[in-house]
Design a protein around this motif. Sequence first.
Motif, PDB file in Angstrom:
ATOM      1  N   GLU A 193       0.823  -1.203   0.000  1.00  0.00           N
ATOM      2  CA  GLU A 193       0.000   0.000   0.000  1.00  0.00           C
ATOM      3  C   GLU A 193       0.861   1.259   0.000  1.00  0.00           C
ATOM      4  N   LYS A 194       1.962   1.219   0.757  1.00  0.00           N
ATOM      5  CA  LYS A 194       2.873   2.365   0.756  1.00  0.00           C
ATOM      6  C   LYS A 194       3.494   2.566  -0.625  1.00  0.00           C
ATOM      7  N   LEU A 195       3.853   1.467  -1.279  1.00  0.00           N
ATOM      8  CA  LEU A 195       4.410   1.576  -2.625  1.00  0.00           C
ATOM      9  C   LEU A 195       3.378   2.133  -3.597  1.00  0.00           C
ATOM     10  N   ARG A 196       2.137   1.688  -3.462  1.00  0.00           N
ATOM     11  CA  ARG A 196       1.097   2.220  -4.336  1.00  0.00           C
ATOM     12  C   ARG A 196       0.890   3.716  -4.106  1.00  0.00           C
ATOM     13  N   GLU A 197       0.892   4.143  -2.835  1.00  0.00           N
ATOM     14  CA  GLU A 197       0.731   5.562  -2.529  1.00  0.00           C
ATOM     15  C   GLU A 197       1.876   6.384  -3.099  1.00  0.00           C
ATOM     16  N   ALA A 198       3.105   5.834  -2.944  1.00  0.00           N
ATOM     17  CA  ALA A 198       4.254   6.540  -3.489  1.00  0.00           C
ATOM     18  C   ALA A 198       4.175   6.620  -5.011  1.00  0.00           C
ATOM     19  N   THR A 199       3.693   5.530  -5.649  1.00  0.00           N
ATOM     20  CA  THR A 199       3.543   5.543  -7.108  1.00  0.00           C
ATOM     21  C   THR A 199       2.501   6.566  -7.542  1.00  0.00           C
ATOM     22  N   ARG A 200       1.382   6.662  -6.786  1.00  0.00           N
ATOM     23  CA  ARG A 200       0.359   7.651  -7.123  1.00  0.00           C
ATOM     24  C   ARG A 200       0.877   9.078  -6.991  1.00  0.00           C
ATOM     25  N   LEU A 201       1.627   9.322  -5.918  1.00  0.00           N
ATOM     26  CA  LEU A 201       2.196  10.656  -5.743  1.00  0.00           C
ATOM     27  C   LEU A 201       3.164  10.992  -6.870  1.00  0.00           C
ATOM     28  N   LEU A 202       3.947   9.976  -7.243  1.00  0.00           N
ATOM     29  CA  LEU A 202       4.898  10.198  -8.321  1.00  0.00           C
ATOM     30  C   LEU A 202       4.181  10.479  -9.636  1.00  0.00           C
ATOM     31  N   GLU A 203       3.112   9.758  -9.900  1.00  0.00           N
ATOM     32  CA  GLU A 203       2.338   9.985 -11.126  1.00  0.00           C
ATOM     33  C   GLU A 203       1.666  11.355 -11.105  1.00  0.00           C
ATOM     34  N   ASP A 204       1.129  11.722  -9.942  1.00  0.00           N
ATOM     35  CA  ASP A 204       0.507  13.050  -9.841  1.00  0.00           C
ATOM     36  C   ASP A 204       1.518  14.164 -10.068  1.00  0.00           C
ATOM     37  N   GLY A 205       2.709  14.013  -9.491  1.00  0.00           N
ATOM     38  CA  GLY A 205       3.745  15.032  -9.694  1.00  0.00           C
ATOM     39  C   GLY A 205       4.185  15.108 -11.140  1.00  0.00           C
ATOM     40  N   ARG A 206       4.269  13.927 -11.787  1.00  0.00           N
ATOM     41  CA  ARG A 206       4.672  13.921 -13.190  1.00  0.00           C
ATOM     42  C   ARG A 206       3.599  14.585 -14.060  1.00  0.00           C
ATOM     43  N   ASN A 207       2.329  14.310 -13.765  1.00  0.00           N
ATOM     44  CA  ASN A 207       1.244  14.930 -14.536  1.00  0.00           C
ATOM     45  C   ASN A 207       1.221  16.455 -14.354  1.00  0.00           C
ATOM     46  N   GLU A 208       1.436  16.882 -13.092  1.00  0.00           N
ATOM     47  CA  GLU A 208       1.473  18.322 -12.854  1.00  0.00           C
ATOM     48  C   GLU A 208       2.632  18.981 -13.607  1.00  0.00           C
ATOM     49  N   ALA A 209       3.775  18.316 -13.610  1.00  0.00           N
ATOM     50  CA  ALA A 209       4.921  18.870 -14.340  1.00  0.00           C
ATOM     51  C   ALA A 209       4.636  18.949 -15.835  1.00  0.00           C
ATOM     52  N   MET A 210       3.953  17.910 -16.373  1.00  0.00           N
ATOM     53  CA  MET A 210       3.620  17.929 -17.798  1.00  0.00           C
ATOM     54  C   MET A 210       2.618  19.037 -18.109  1.00  0.00           C
ATOM     55  N   ASP A 211       1.669  19.269 -17.197  1.00  0.00           N
ATOM     56  CA  ASP A 211       0.707  20.360 -17.410  1.00  0.00           C
ATOM     57  C   ASP A 211       1.400  21.713 -17.413  1.00  0.00           C
TER      58      ASP A 211
END
Length: 262
Positions: A229-247
Motif C-alpha cells: 500500500e505504501k508503494l502504491r501511494e508513493a507511485t500515485r504521488l509520483l504519477e501526480d507530480g509527473r502529470n502536474e509537471a507535464m501540465d
Amino acid sequence: MAEEQTQTQVEQPATTIANTLFPPPPAYYKAFTSANLARYAQLGGPSGTSKNRGNPASIEEDQPVAQRDEEEEKEFGRLKTLLSPPRSDWVEEEGRWKCFGETLNIHAHIPTLSEIGLPPWVDPNEPPQKSLPPLLHSFLHTLLLLLDALTNTALTPIELYQRGIHHVGDPYIQHLSNLAATMMVSANQLRGVQAEATLVLLMEKQLETKRAQTEALRRKCRSIASSVEKLREATRLLEDGRNEAMDIDSRSEMGAASSKGQ
C-alpha cells in the motif's frame, strides 16, 4: 581347508566385548559363506535364500539328488543345522523366546494383584484420583514407623524369636514392598489412560504450533500488504507530480507560442 576353518570359527564361543554398547553377534553368522551355500545346494539343500525366513509355509524341502555317501551325508547334516532358518512357528506355539538369557513373551501380560498374591487394596471401581493417594499415604506412614522402630532400643534375639521375625523392621519392609507392588500394578493398568492423555497433549501442542504459525503468517501478510500500500501511494504521488509537471510544461509552451504569434 576353508570349510574346516569356517567350522572352527563357528564352534568357537562368542566372546563378550565389555567395552561395547551392544553384545557381539552370534558366531554362526560366519557359516553363511558363498562356499557353504553353494555346497549345501549341491548336496541337496534349498538353493538361494528365502524371502520369508522363519515362515514354516515358505521353508523349502531338500532337493532330490543322487545317493550321498556317508561323508557327504555327515556334511549335509552339518550344513543343514548351520544354514537352516529359525522356526518362528515354534516360538508362536510356545508363546515365548529367550534373548540374552531373558525369557520374553510374545504377548505382554500385566499381572493382577490376585496373580501376584497381594490383597485387593485398590477398588477397581474407583477412579485413580481416589484409589492411589491412600496407597501413598500408607507408604509414607509405614516408612515413618520403620524409622521409629529402627531408632528405638534394639530387641534381643529372644524377643525377635518370640515375635516370629528376624529383624525388627521386617514387617514394615514387607508392607512397603506390598504397597510398592500394588502401586506398580495399578500404574501399569493406567497405561491406556496415560496413552490417551499423551495423545491429547500431543494434539494440543500441534494445534498451538499451527495456530502460532498461522498468526505469524497473518502478521507477515499484514506487513507485506502495508508495504504494498505504501508503494502504491508513493507511485500515485509520483504519477501526480509527473502529470502536474507535464501540465506546467504544456502551459509554458502554449504561452510561448502565443507570445510569438503576437
